[in-house]
Design a protein around this motif. Structure first.
Motif, short mmCIF file in Angstrom:
data_model
loop_
_atom_site.label_atom_id
_atom_site.label_comp_id
_atom_site.label_asym_id
_atom_site.label_seq_id
_atom_site.Cartn_x
_atom_site.Cartn_y
_atom_site.Cartn_z
N TYR A 1 -5.38 4.01 -1.01
CA TYR A 1 -5.09 2.61 -0.74
C TYR A 1 -5.99 2.07 0.35
CZ TYR A 1 -0.80 3.18 -3.39
OH TYR A 1 0.11 3.43 -4.37
N GLY B 1 3.19 1.06 1.83
CA GLY B 1 2.50 -0.18 1.52
C GLY B 1 3.20 -1.37 2.12
N GLU C 1 -3.72 -2.51 3.82
CA GLU C 1 -2.51 -2.74 3.03
C GLU C 1 -1.42 -1.72 3.34
OE1 GLU C 1 -3.32 -3.23 -1.12
OE2 GLU C 1 -4.93 -4.66 -0.76
N LEU D 1 2.74 -2.57 -4.19
CA LEU D 1 1.60 -1.70 -3.94
C LEU D 1 1.93 -0.25 -4.26
CD1 LEU D 1 -1.27 -1.35 -2.71
CD2 LEU D 1 -0.14 -0.96 -0.54
N TYR D 2 3.13 0.18 -3.92
CA TYR D 2 3.41 1.60 -4.07
C TYR D 2 4.39 1.91 -5.19
CZ TYR D 2 7.09 0.28 -0.73
OH TYR D 2 8.10 -0.34 -0.09
N TRP E 1 -10.38 3.17 3.53
CA TRP E 1 -9.36 3.65 2.61
C TRP E 1 -8.60 4.82 3.20
CZ3 TRP E 1 -9.20 0.88 -1.96
CH2 TRP E 1 -10.31 0.07 -2.21
#
Length: 121
Positions: free
Chosen positions: A104, A66, A108, A71-72, A91
């Protein structure tokens, strides 16, 4: 590569075409033309036909992480299993070394080169 058009020119053309129709659309053809033009105008205004933004060059099998640390959540680097898209965007379906999986947005994620360290965040 999709053919891009100027939305403003299209909207002006639609406006002119609608103005050429009789003030009171009496025939079924005039009514149909008006409805179609109005629908195209509304969809264009809503951004339905806007070009898809350029997506990162990510492919199944790539190692990614990410761009934003949050995010991760420490999951670190994952391998892209597959890429798919829907009305909300593109995605990536990821698989991590610990067996967990996540999905995700492509924009991103960033690809990790083979020579970069792969430590967990």
């Amino acid at each position: 590569m999709p053919k891009l058009i100027d939305a403003e020119k299209l909207l002006w053309w639609i406006k002119d075409a609608m103005n050429e129709l009789p003030y009171f659309c009496e025939t079924p053809d005039d009514i149909a033309k008006y409805r179609i033009l109005k629908q195209i105008r509304n969809l264009t205004d809503a951004g339905t036909f806007d070009p898809t933004p350029v997506q990162p060059d990510i492919h199944p099998g790539d190692m990614v992480r990410g761009k934003k640390k949050a995010l991760y959540h420490g999951a670190g680097i994952g391998r892209v299993r597959c890429i798919f898209w829907d009305a909300e965007g593109h995605w990536a379906d990821l698989m991590y070394d610990n067996g967990s999986m996540a999905i995700y947005p492509l924009d991103e994620l960033e690809v990790i080169a083979n020579d970069q360290p792969t430590e967990k965040a």
